[in-house]
Structures are given as C-alpha cells and as structure tokens.
Design a protein around this motif. Structure first.
Motif, PDB file in Angstrom:
ATOM      1  N   GLN A  84      11.152  -1.110  -2.661  1.00 55.27           N
ATOM      2  CA  GLN A  84       9.943  -0.840  -3.429  1.00 55.27           C
ATOM      3  C   GLN A  84       9.167  -2.116  -3.735  1.00 55.27           C
ATOM      4  O   GLN A  84       7.934  -2.137  -3.691  1.00 55.27           O
ATOM      5  CB  GLN A  84      10.316  -0.128  -4.726  1.00 55.27           C
ATOM      6  CG  GLN A  84       9.081   0.422  -5.404  1.00 55.27           C
ATOM      7  CD  GLN A  84       9.448   1.315  -6.566  1.00 55.27           C
ATOM      8  OE1 GLN A  84      10.610   1.678  -6.737  1.00 55.27           O
ATOM      9  NE2 GLN A  84       8.443   1.670  -7.348  1.00 55.27           N
ATOM     10  N   ARG A 133      -1.849  10.711  -1.726  1.00 58.81           N
ATOM     11  CA  ARG A 133      -0.851   9.636  -1.614  1.00 58.81           C
ATOM     12  C   ARG A 133      -0.968   8.656  -2.774  1.00 58.81           C
ATOM     13  O   ARG A 133       0.030   8.151  -3.296  1.00 58.81           O
ATOM     14  CB  ARG A 133      -1.011   8.906  -0.282  1.00 58.81           C
ATOM     15  CG  ARG A 133      -0.381   9.679   0.858  1.00 58.81           C
ATOM     16  CD  ARG A 133      -0.474   8.921   2.160  1.00 58.81           C
ATOM     17  NE  ARG A 133       0.100   9.704   3.251  1.00 58.81           N
ATOM     18  CZ  ARG A 133      -0.214   9.520   4.528  1.00 58.81           C
ATOM     19  NH1 ARG A 133      -1.112   8.601   4.876  1.00 58.81           N
ATOM     20  NH2 ARG A 133       0.357  10.249   5.465  1.00 58.81           N
ATOM     21  N   HIS A 134      -2.224   8.420  -3.165  1.00 56.82           N
ATOM     22  CA  HIS A 134      -2.428   7.513  -4.282  1.00 56.82           C
ATOM     23  C   HIS A 134      -1.826   8.098  -5.559  1.00 56.82           C
ATOM     24  O   HIS A 134      -1.151   7.411  -6.342  1.00 56.82           O
ATOM     25  CB  HIS A 134      -3.919   7.245  -4.476  1.00 56.82           C
ATOM     26  CG  HIS A 134      -4.195   6.330  -5.630  1.00 56.82           C
ATOM     27  ND1 HIS A 134      -3.751   5.028  -5.681  1.00 56.82           N
ATOM     28  CD2 HIS A 134      -4.843   6.548  -6.797  1.00 56.82           C
ATOM     29  CE1 HIS A 134      -4.098   4.479  -6.812  1.00 56.82           C
ATOM     30  NE2 HIS A 134      -4.781   5.384  -7.518  1.00 56.82           N
ATOM     31  N   ASN A 136       5.393  -2.754  -2.556  1.00 61.56           N
ATOM     32  CA  ASN A 136       4.339  -3.108  -3.508  1.00 61.56           C
ATOM     33  C   ASN A 136       3.617  -4.381  -3.099  1.00 61.56           C
ATOM     34  O   ASN A 136       2.390  -4.461  -3.094  1.00 61.56           O
ATOM     35  CB  ASN A 136       4.926  -3.278  -4.913  1.00 61.56           C
ATOM     36  CG  ASN A 136       5.249  -1.940  -5.566  1.00 61.56           C
ATOM     37  OD1 ASN A 136       4.760  -0.900  -5.133  1.00 61.56           O
ATOM     38  ND2 ASN A 136       6.073  -1.969  -6.599  1.00 61.56           N
ATOM     39  N   ASN A 161       5.014   7.703  -8.956  1.00 65.09           N
ATOM     40  CA  ASN A 161       6.229   6.908  -8.720  1.00 65.09           C
ATOM     41  C   ASN A 161       6.287   5.695  -9.622  1.00 65.09           C
ATOM     42  O   ASN A 161       7.312   5.386 -10.240  1.00 65.09           O
ATOM     43  CB  ASN A 161       6.310   6.480  -7.256  1.00 65.09           C
ATOM     44  CG  ASN A 161       6.726   7.647  -6.352  1.00 65.09           C
ATOM     45  OD1 ASN A 161       7.235   8.654  -6.836  1.00 65.09           O
ATOM     46  ND2 ASN A 161       6.473   7.512  -5.046  1.00 65.09           N
ATOM     47  N   ASP A 162       5.152   4.977  -9.682  1.00 65.11           N
ATOM     48  CA  ASP A 162       5.125   3.770 -10.509  1.00 65.11           C
ATOM     49  C   ASP A 162       5.336   4.088 -11.989  1.00 65.11           C
ATOM     50  O   ASP A 162       6.062   3.388 -12.693  1.00 65.11           O
ATOM     51  CB  ASP A 162       3.784   3.038 -10.330  1.00 65.11           C
ATOM     52  CG  ASP A 162       3.720   2.307  -8.989  1.00 65.11           C
ATOM     53  OD1 ASP A 162       4.774   2.251  -8.299  1.00 65.11           O
ATOM     54  OD2 ASP A 162       2.643   1.805  -8.642  1.00 65.11           O
ATOM     55  N   SER A 211       1.854   7.632  -5.464  1.00 62.99           N
ATOM     56  CA  SER A 211       2.335   6.289  -5.818  1.00 62.99           C
ATOM     57  C   SER A 211       2.154   6.032  -7.304  1.00 62.99           C
ATOM     58  O   SER A 211       2.975   5.357  -7.948  1.00 62.99           O
ATOM     59  CB  SER A 211       1.629   5.222  -4.974  1.00 62.99           C
ATOM     60  OG  SER A 211       0.269   5.156  -5.330  1.00 62.99           O
TER      61      SER A 211
END
Lengths: 691, 132
Positions: A582, A511-512, A586, A518-519, A515
């Motif tokens: 988002q 999951r990390h 965050n 994604n970032d 992300s």
C-alpha cells in the motif's frame, strides 16, 4: 564551681541520696541485729548469773544453819549445862562450856553465847551484831535471821535440849563473807550499773540489802511508777525470768530475777540497758560514722570522678532524646502511617498519621500489642507472621497478593497496604511498618476496571463498525465498478464514443471512491491502533513488479516513462505484505498523478547501513515538486498539495499520512526530498531483518 | 459441455455481475442467495467450481466450506472466496479454511474470469477466442 549546678549535679545528688539511703538502712538494720544479739547474750548470762548466785546463797545458808545446829547439839555443852543447872557446878563445868565457845569461835563463828533456861549467859565469846541495818527471818527450819552489818550475818537462836529436856539456848552469829562478796561484786558485765539485789517484802514494801550502788540498803514500793511490778517483786512472787524492764529507779534495765528457794528473799541481777547496749552503740556510731564517710566520699567520688561519666550519660540521654526527636521527625515527615513494633509485637513508636488513620491517640497505642489494630480474624495468625518476619528480617511488602485490612478504634475496617522494614536499634531489631489506606485506590481501581470494560466494549463496537463499513461500502462499489467494466469491455454490445467517455468517468470516480474508502478505513484502523502487522516473508522484487504492473497503464496513458530498478538477487524480508504494497502504491500513484512530463522511477535497493541488511525503496518523479509551504504539512491528514494544472477532484489527502503511519508500524522511516519545480523523491527505509 | 459454476452470494448485484461475467465467458452459472442454500445446492447440483462470498446470512462462507469438506459424499471441486473483507490476515484465513483462491471486492471485471478458471481442469475451461 557550685556544688549542684546542672543536669550532671542532679545525677550526683541522686547518687548521693541513694548512697545515704543505703547507709541509713544498713545502719538501722545492723543496729537492730546487734541489739537483738546483745540482748539475748546479756539476758542468758544474767539469768545464769542469778541462778548461780541463788544456789550459792541457799548452799551457804544451809551450811551455816548446820553449823549452828552443831553448836546447839554439842553433848559436852548439854552435859555441863545440866550439871550447872543442878547446882553442882564445881567451876570446871563453866570452864568446859567456855572452852567449847572458844573452839567454835575458831571455826568461823563470829559470836556465840550459851544461856541457861533462865536466860542467863553461861558462857559467851566473840562479837554480836548490836544494831543491824537490815534483818529478816528466813523461812528456814531454824528460822535463822539474815542481818546486815558491814556484811551479811546469819543469826540463829536454837534451844539446847538433852533427853531430859531443855537446858538452855544458844545464840550463834556467823558472818557470810562469800555471800556478801557475791552481793557486791560486779555481775558478769556492767562495770558501772551492774547490780545484785537481795530483798524481802514487808509491809507492802521491798526492803533490800545494801548493793554496790546503795551501800545503806533501801526500801521501795512493790511497783514502779508506771504500775508494773519491779523485777524483785516478780522474784518474790516466785517467778524466775529475765527481760528488759523498769527498775526501782524507773530506769530500763536488763534484769534476771528469781526467788531464793522458800527463804522469803529474792535475788535480782541487773544492768542498765544503756550500759548493756553501750558497746554496740559505740559500734553503731562507728558504723554510722563509716557510712557517713562513705556517703560523703561517694558523693565526692561521684562529683569529681564519676561526674564526667555522669555528664557523658546525661549527654547520651540528651542525645538519645534528640535522636528520638529526630526519628520522630522522620516518622512524622513520612506520608504514610508509621508504626514501629518490637519483637514481642508491642508498639514502640507511632506517628500522627497513624493516630489519624486508626483513630487512636498515641498514648493509647504505645506498649500495646499491634494486634489491637487488626480485625479479630487475623489476631491468631498474626504473631506467627511476625515471628516469620523476625526470622529473616528484610524489607518487603506484607501479605503480597492478599487483601489486608486495618481496624479503627470504632471497629470499622479499611483496606491497607503495608510495607515492612527491619530497624537495627540498641534495643534489638524492631520492625517499621508503613501503612497506607488504599480505600481510595481500590475505588479508583474499580472505577478504572469498569471504565476499561466500557472501553473494551466501545473498542469492540468500533472494530465491528470498521469491519461492517468495509464490507458495506465495498459491496455496492463491487457492482458499480464491475458493471461499468462489463460495459466498457463491450460485453453487452458496442458503445458510442460519448457513452464510452462517460462510462470511463464513472469508472475513475468509482475507483477514486474506493481508494478514498480504503484510506479512510486504514486511517481509522491506524488511529484505533487496530492495524495489525502480520510479518511474513515477502519477495520485494516481486511485490514491486506487481504494483508496477498495476500502475503502469496509468503512466503509459499519461505518456511518462515508468522505470523500475531492482537488485539482481531477490530481496526477501520479513514484513507485512499488504502495508508495504500500500505504501508503494500510494507513493508511486502520487508520483504518476502529479507528473505530466518526464519519468517516475522506482528504485529498490538492499541497504547495508545497519547491522541487518534492510530495504530501501525510492520513488522519484520529475513532477512539479513540493513548495516549502506544503512540505511542512505534507504528511498531515487531508492536506493537499497545490499543483498547477491539476484537477482538485482527485486525491484524498490521506495517502501520505497513511503511508507514513504504515511505515512507522513496519518499524521504518518515510522521508522525502523535493525541489519545487524540479520533482520529488520519497524514500522508505525498513529495518526489518532479512528473512 | 460447459462447466457449471455455483455462485453463493447474498448481494444480488454482485451475484448478477459474476453471473453475467461467467455466462459471457461461456460458463453455466448457478446461484444461491445465502450460505444455507449454497451448501445444499453444492451437494445437490455437483457444480464444477464454487465461488463463495464469506460474509453471508444463515451460514457464512467458512461454515459452507466446513460443511462441504466434512461431507464424505461431496466431490471436491475448486473453491474460490470472493469477499469484501480486506483486513490483513483475511486471505490467510480463507486459504487455511480450504479455499483455493481469495479475491477481494470490488472485483476487476477484466480479470476475474481468468482468475477463477485457472483453477478448473483445462478440459473444463470455456473455449473462446483469445480476447482483447
């Protein structure tokens, strides 16, 4: 004050010179006209004078010859002479002849003598000319002699003849007072030099009867010294005429001449040219004097009266020159080529930039048609465009949207840009054109265009890369996260505690990684300005609840309070759902991550500070807070906050950076407030209009 | 009889995962490895629901659904898009193209089955004891 001292005196001098020139021209012209007229008048009068005199002369000669014939044909004389000749004179016969003589003497005959055949005088009376200073036989029927003795006298010797034959002769002398007077009087004009001449030719010489000027008569050669015939010579050759001619004194005269019939004498009426023209010479002098006076007066007038005006004119000219120098200076200071053209399309003024641009010298351009500087294909249509401009003269660009070209002296063409502006001058409206060579700009434009195409291509390539990265990275993660999930869901069977623990580590790490991907993708998109905001109506209450549902398990797991505070009424605004979601994930995710005790609170409010109702979303935590040192670089990419008791593994350092960028994209502001050791508060404010 | 779900997906691990999850939930899973095969299988096998990836070789998901909707012989069944496309607007494009649902990868194994079966008529949903 000196007469001619400066620029203004130059003007005066020029004025005086012009006046003088006019005066001289006028004088000469008027003299010429007058002289011509005088000559023609004098000539015609002299000619009529000589003609009239000749007629009179012939009449009188004829008349006096008639008188002589009467004396010769007197029957009483013939009869008495015949008696005397026969010797039968009784004394009365001679007395009878004597009586006839006396009667003739009373009739204007100055002397008469009847002689017999032997030449012996029978009877005579009166006075005879004994020594005439001039005498000539006239070509008349009676061969009369023309004598001069204190006047003209006509002498006739005629035979006395009856039916039986000659009985003697008669000698008759008759004075010609009328003709004498005719010879001596002043002819029509010429008080001083006017003269009437009566001459005959003998022995290659002219013999002339006394005149006003020569009371004794005179003899002269037939020709003047210059070899030309004298007027009298012409007359004796039978010519009648008038002209300016040299006379026997070698003087120029206006003379009319003609023969007195066939008598063998000629007559001349003449006057010295000098005298004939004397009146107009006087007039000319008067005129010249007047003109000279005018010149002097005009000069003085120029000097004293017109001088200020002249000075003004000179100053005006000086000013005009200064003005021109100034205009030229302005032209020269312009960065562009400047060409000033008049209504006819003639070049009036150019600057040196124009000389350089078109490779012409200034002198080659002035007064030339502007079409000289155009390619031939525009030469026909250009005057029309110019007329169009002058019809409505105002500042504008030439040929907007068209490609314009100029032509150098060597015929080569180059692209130009021209802006036109009218100039009001004393000489009418002129058009000033500023001309710029845009060869370089065209080249740069083309280069830029090519570069743009290249950039476009690069940009498309990057978009494609981003899209495929997104796809390619997510696809394997799908299986990793998915199967980890199925194992943890114990769908494949029960797990040992250690297996469960390790699988959860795999799941967290996956999951990390997700992300992180994604970032990174978001950041790349933001930096490439490719993150598209697609506004739609977003129910913010619902969005916050969804995000909270997603994050709540994490907070509960850590044992911290997760508090939601939402407005009573639904808050719906137009914004980008994904970007807003988002940002919240965050912020809230960070809050949960860093907070070990206490609470994370999400507060959604309607902010009425602005004209439009807007959104205010706060995320508050009771975490460690952010040190002043960290606050400075909080929103930078890959910056990480140092927190006690935290594993450095988690967090990409991109979340806040991306969140702030997204907030800006949405037209909002992301701010924070933190006290180190007490917690942090992040606030997102959106100005988006309420839907 | 269990409902039949056709999975059109070119990435075999993802396909395996979905198949495993659906079969574990009691559905019959049919598989197609690209869009072309997916389109013909959709017409031949008459599945009760189709799960379709969007980015695939031969035919992509949009071409598959167009082929289906344009075919008068095809019996309309729920269409679920599952995709790694996560750009903004992708969901809207998928819904506009005719998909009933748009699920982004990576899928959540815990919830994906219930996200899908919501679109089935209740009679066709797999009967199983309430889990968790």
């Amino acid at each position: 004050m000196p007469l001619f001292a400066g620029e203004d005196d130059r003007v005066t001098f020029i004025g005086a010179a012009v006046l003088a020139a006019i005066a001289v021209t006028a004088g000469i012209a008027s003299f010429a006209i007058l002289q011509d007229q005088v000559q023609s008048v004098v000539s015609s009068n002299l000619l009529s004078s000589v003609t009239r005199r000749i007629e009179t002369f012939q009449d009188f000669i004829q008349l006096r010859e008639g008188s002589a014939r009467i004396a010769a044909n007197r029957p009483a004389v013939l009869r008495n002479l015949r008696v005397i000749q026969g010797g039968r004179d009784d004394g009365s016969n001679v007395a009878n002849v004597k009586a006839v003589v006396d009667s003739f003497l009373a009739q204007g005959i100055s002397g008469i003598a009847y002689d017999d055949v032997d030449g012996k005088t029978v009877a005579s009376g009166g006075v005879f000319v004994s020594a005439p200073i001039m005498a000539v036989s006239l070509n008349t029927a009676s061969r009369a002699e023309l004598l001069w003795s204190n006047g003209l006298v006509l002498r006739n010797r005629l035979p006395l003849q009856d039916a039986a034959g000659i009985v003697g002769t008669v000698l008759v002398e008759q004075p010609l007072p009328v003709l004498t007077r005719l010879m001596r009087e002043t002819p029509w004009l010429g008080n001083e030099t006017g003269e009437v001449g009566l001459c005959f030719e003998r022995d290659q010489k002219l013999h002339c009867y006394p005149t006003r000027q020569n009371p004794q008569g005179f003899s002269v050669p037939l020709q003047s010294l210059s070899g030309l015939p004298l007027p009298m010579t012409l007359a004796l050759r039978g010519q009648t005429g008038v002209g300016i001619i040299r006379d026997y004194r070698e003087q120029y005269v206006i003379a009319a001449y003609g023969p007195a019939g066939d008598t063998g004498v000629g007559m001349v009426v003449k006057v010295d040219a000098a005298e004939a023209f004397k009146p107009i010479r006087t007039q000319l002098l008067i005129v010249l004097g007047l003109l000279a006076f005018l010149v002097v007066a005009g000069t003085l007038l120029l000097r004293w009266q017109v001088r200020p005006l002249a000075t003004k004119l000179v100053n005006a000219e000086t000013q005009a020159r200064a003005q021109e120098r100034k205009a030229r200076g302005i032209l020269e200071s312009a960065p562009d080529a400047m060409i000033i053209v008049n209504r006819l399309g003639e070049i009036v003024l150019v600057n040196s930039q124009a000389e350089i641009l078109f490779s012409y010298r200034q002198t080659e351009l002035i007064d030339k048609p502007i079409e000289l500087l155009l390619p031939d294909r525009y030469k026909d249509i250009h005057p029309g465009h110019r007329d169009h401009f002058f019809a409505d003269p105002k500042v504008r660009s030439m040929g907007v949207g068209l490609e314009l070209y100029g032509r150098r002296k060597d015929g080569s063409e180059f692209p130009i840009e021209v802006s036109l502006s009218p100039i009001e001058t004393e000489d009418g409206v002129l058009v000033s054109s500023a001309i710029r060579d845009i060869t370089e700009r065209k080249r740069v434009e083309k280069e830029l265009q090519e570069k743009n195409v290249e950039l476009e291509r690069a940009s498309r390539a990057r978009d494609l890369f981003l899209a495929s990265m997104s796809h390619e990275l997510r696809t394997p993660l799908n299986a990793i996260i998915g199967f980890t999930g199925t194992l943890l869901m114990k769908l494949a069977g029960p797990l040992l505690p250690e297996q469960d623990k390790q699988l959860r580590t795999v799941q967290t790490s996956a999951r990390h990684l997700l992300s992180l991907i994604n970032d990174l993708l978001d950041m790349a998109k933001i930096d490439a300005n490719k993150l598209e905001i697609e506004p739609e109506e977003v129910d913010c209450n619902k969005l916050v609840e969804e995000v909270a549902a997603f994050l709540r398990p994490e907070a509960e797991k850590k044992g911290i309070a997760f508090i939601l505070e939402l407005p009573q009424a639904a808050l719906i605004i137009r914004t980008d759902r994904r970007a807003l979601g988002q940002i919240l994930i965050n912020l809230a995710g960070n809050a949960i991550k860093f907070t070990e005790r206490g609470s994370v609170r999400i507060l959604l409010e309607r902010s009425c500070a602005q004209e439009h109702p807007s959104l205010k979303l706060s995320v508050e935590d009771t975490g460690p807070g952010i040190s002043a040192e960290d606050q400075a670089k909080l929103f930078e990419a890959f910056s990480r906050v140092h927190a006690p008791n935290r594993r450095n593994l988690e967090g990409t350092g991109l979340g806040l950076h991306v969140s702030r960028k997204l907030a800006e994209k949405l037209g909002g502001v992301l701010t924070f407030d933190s006290e180190y050791g007490k917690g942090s508060k992040f606030v997102l404010e959106l100005k988006a209009a309420e839907a | 009889m269990s409902a039949r779900v056709l999975i059109i997906e070119d990435d075999s691990p993802s396909r395996e995962l979905l198949k495993y999850l659906l079969e574990s939930a009691g559905y019959v899973a049919l598989q197609a490895a690209d869009g072309g095969a997916g389109l013909s299988m959709s017409l031949e096998t008459n599945p009760d629901l189709i799960v379709c990836d969007l980015q695939m070789p031969v035919l992509d998901g949009f071409e598959v659904i167009r082929g289906l909707l344009d075919n008068p012989n095809w019996r309309r069944v729920p269409l679920i898009a599952v995709t790694a496309l996560s750009m903004s607007g992708d969901r809207e494009r998928a819904i506009a193209a005719g998909f009933d649902e748009h699920i982004t990868k990576p899928i959540a194994p815990e919830t994906i089955v219930s996200q899908i079966e919501v679109h089935l008529p209740p009679a066709l949903r797999a009967k199983r004891p309430a889990s968790k």
